[in-house]
Write a protein that holds these residues in place. Structure first.
Motif, PDB file in Angstrom:
ATOM      1  N   GLN A 199       0.865  -1.190   0.000  1.00  0.00           N
ATOM      2  CA  GLN A 199       0.000   0.000   0.000  1.00  0.00           C
ATOM      3  C   GLN A 199       0.897   1.234   0.000  1.00  0.00           C
ATOM      4  O   GLN A 199       1.742   1.389   0.883  1.00  0.00           O
ATOM      5  N   ALA A 200       0.738   2.083  -0.990  1.00  0.00           N
ATOM      6  CA  ALA A 200       1.536   3.301  -1.100  1.00  0.00           C
ATOM      7  C   ALA A 200       0.800   4.470  -0.464  1.00  0.00           C
ATOM      8  O   ALA A 200      -0.431   4.482  -0.378  1.00  0.00           O
ATOM      9  N   ILE A 201       1.573   5.431  -0.014  1.00  0.00           N
ATOM     10  CA  ILE A 201       1.029   6.677   0.524  1.00  0.00           C
ATOM     11  C   ILE A 201       1.229   7.733  -0.554  1.00  0.00           C
ATOM     12  O   ILE A 201       2.360   7.998  -0.980  1.00  0.00           O
ATOM     13  N   GLN A 202       0.146   8.328  -1.010  1.00  0.00           N
ATOM     14  CA  GLN A 202       0.207   9.379  -2.040  1.00  0.00           C
ATOM     15  C   GLN A 202       0.576  10.692  -1.383  1.00  0.00           C
ATOM     16  O   GLN A 202      -0.061  11.116  -0.427  1.00  0.00           O
ATOM     17  N   LEU A 203       1.622  11.338  -1.897  1.00  0.00           N
ATOM     18  CA  LEU A 203       2.018  12.661  -1.390  1.00  0.00           C
ATOM     19  C   LEU A 203       1.639  13.723  -2.399  1.00  0.00           C
ATOM     20  O   LEU A 203       1.627  13.491  -3.581  1.00  0.00           O
TER      21      LEU A 203
END
Length: 123
Positions: free
Chosen positions: A119-123
């Protein structure tokens, strides 16, 4: 020992103009935030106090710090997945069972194949 290793590429910067790439800019922000939140054990190679010293064996130091870390934050920019060193860092981290946290700077295509199950964290 660094508990958190910050992986990024400075590609995309303009070295001749003295500008830093988006990856390094975000890596420094993330390191500052982590320190504000009380994380004292982290590794960012370009950190003036805790990074790699001038004249040091930078490859050996990167690998040593990565192996001893508990987690890796991958600052995924468009240039990240084309960096052989970033992909090597991910390979070592995966082989060693590290917690991998991808930070996505841009669309979903910036997250390398090696991290697409995370799961990626969108910045």
């Amino acid at each position: 020992m660094a508990s958190v290793f910050i992986s990024y590429t400075n590609r995309g910067g303009e070295p001749e103009g003295g500008r830093e790439g988006e990856g390094l800019i975000w890596a420094r922000r993330i390191a500052a935030w982590l320190r504000e939140w009380g994380y004292e054990s982290l590794f960012l190679d370009k950190d003036p106090n805790d990074g790699i010293a001038p004249g040091a064996d930078w490859r050996g130091e990167l690998i040593s710090q990565l192996r001893r870390s508990r987690a890796v934050i991958a600052v995924c920019t468009p240039e990240y997945q084309t960096s052989p060193w970033c992909m090597a860092e991910l390979g070592i981290a995966l082989d060693r069972g590290k917690l991998l946290i991808p930070l996505q700077l841009g669309g979903p295509d910036v997250v390398p194949l090696l991290l697409q199950d995370r799961q990626a964290i969108q910045l």
